[in-house]
Design an enzyme around this catalytic site. Sequence first.
Site, PDB file in Angstrom:
ATOM      1  CG  HIS A 152      -1.972   0.894   1.382  1.00  0.00           C
ATOM      2  ND1 HIS A 152      -1.804   2.256   1.344  1.00  0.00           N
ATOM      3  CD2 HIS A 152      -3.294   0.683   1.572  1.00  0.00           C
ATOM      4  CE1 HIS A 152      -2.980   2.845   1.507  1.00  0.00           C
ATOM      5  NE2 HIS A 152      -3.898   1.904   1.645  1.00  0.00           N
ATOM      6  CD  GLU A 253      -3.230   1.046  -2.025  1.00  0.00           C
ATOM      7  OE1 GLU A 253      -3.704  -0.062  -1.729  1.00  0.00           O
ATOM      8  OE2 GLU A 253      -3.808   2.110  -1.773  1.00  0.00           O
TER       9      GLU A 253
HETATM   10  C1  BG6 Z   1      -6.946   1.986   0.044  1.00  0.00           C
HETATM   11  C2  BG6 Z   1      -8.386   1.562  -0.106  1.00  0.00           C
HETATM   12  O1  BG6 Z   1      -6.114   0.970  -0.394  1.00  0.00           O
HETATM   13  O2  BG6 Z   1      -6.676   2.243   1.415  1.00  0.00           O
HETATM   14  C3  BG6 Z   1      -9.281   2.645   0.450  1.00  0.00           C
HETATM   15  O3  BG6 Z   1      -8.685   1.315  -1.474  1.00  0.00           O
HETATM   16  C4  BG6 Z   1      -8.928   2.925   1.894  1.00  0.00           C
HETATM   17  O4  BG6 Z   1     -10.651   2.244   0.342  1.00  0.00           O
HETATM   18  C5  BG6 Z   1      -7.450   3.280   1.959  1.00  0.00           C
HETATM   19  O5  BG6 Z   1      -9.718   3.998   2.375  1.00  0.00           O
HETATM   20  C6  BG6 Z   1      -6.951   3.561   3.388  1.00  0.00           C
HETATM   21  O6  BG6 Z   1      -7.286   2.511   4.216  1.00  0.00           O
HETATM   22  P1  BG6 Z   1      -6.982   2.574   5.768  1.00  0.00           P
HETATM   23  O7  BG6 Z   1      -7.576   1.325   6.348  1.00  0.00           O
HETATM   24  O8  BG6 Z   1      -5.483   2.618   5.904  1.00  0.00           O
HETATM   25  O9  BG6 Z   1      -7.623   3.831   6.281  1.00  0.00           O
END
Ligand code: BG6
Length: 290
Positions: A152, A253
Amino acid sequence: MTRLPEPLTLTAPHGEGTVLSYGAHAMSWAPEGHEPVLWVSSRAATETGRAIRGGVPVCFPWFGPGRTGEMTPAHGFARITEWHLDDQGQDDAGNAFASFTLTPQDVSEQLRESFPHEFSATLRMSVGSALRLELSVTNTGEETFEIEEALHTCLSVGDATRVRVRGLDGVPFHDKVTKEQRTQVGDLTVEGETDAVFAHRGEVRVLDPDLGRTLVVSKEGSDSTVVWNPWKDKAVGMSDFADDEWQQMLCVEAGNVMGSPVRLAAGESHVLAQVIEVEPLSEDDAALQG
Ligand code: BG6
């Protein structure tokens, strides 16, 4: 909850990075002579038990709320669990690396119930003039299972509203904001909350006129590219974003998520990798932004 462990610093002749054993979470990387490439929020968690906003969270064994839409914690347990450092050093090409492993024994009993399978996951981070992150997952049990996974990566950009993401033209995607299936036309630009899962295997180039650089993001073993920026309103509602910080970040990502999980039979392994390199912005690309 306890304070996050000290990060491990990886120093190579052509770049430097840091990584935490908590989540096997890459926190920084800069090639020699360049500004940092990974963005981390000034309000990111400093204690265990929460996910860290920025760097490269490892999403595993599910993505977001999972394919049922009901899994918690969001993005799986890997990013909020302590991994084991099992190797570190310098490779033949002069890159500094560290690798961390996670098995079910490291996961709390309650979280393990959500994924009752035997596995071994290894995250290897290697830094030099490029950053390479490799997530290998092996099914060490006797029954087939499916996983979702993603690196991510939160990129640091000069101004997200002026960046162009090239390489997705003509690629179908699921728009998580509008819940529609769409197809990208031309470069992707961030004009509002952006949360898109592309059925995409290739490279993308993040053209950044304000930092005068192009981030070249390539990958292996990945059928999904996710692009995320929360935009203003959503970021204001998130405790781990300072109000204007959404403008300095863009997540690109590499993963296998939603309609593209990885299926592993007993004994099988899968490797997902993402590589980032920095190039100067070409004059033609700089001219596009005016
Ligand atoms: C992204 C998702 O990868 O991560 C989003 O597609 C999400 O939907 C974002 O809001 C952040 O996620 P988190 O759990 O770290 O707040």
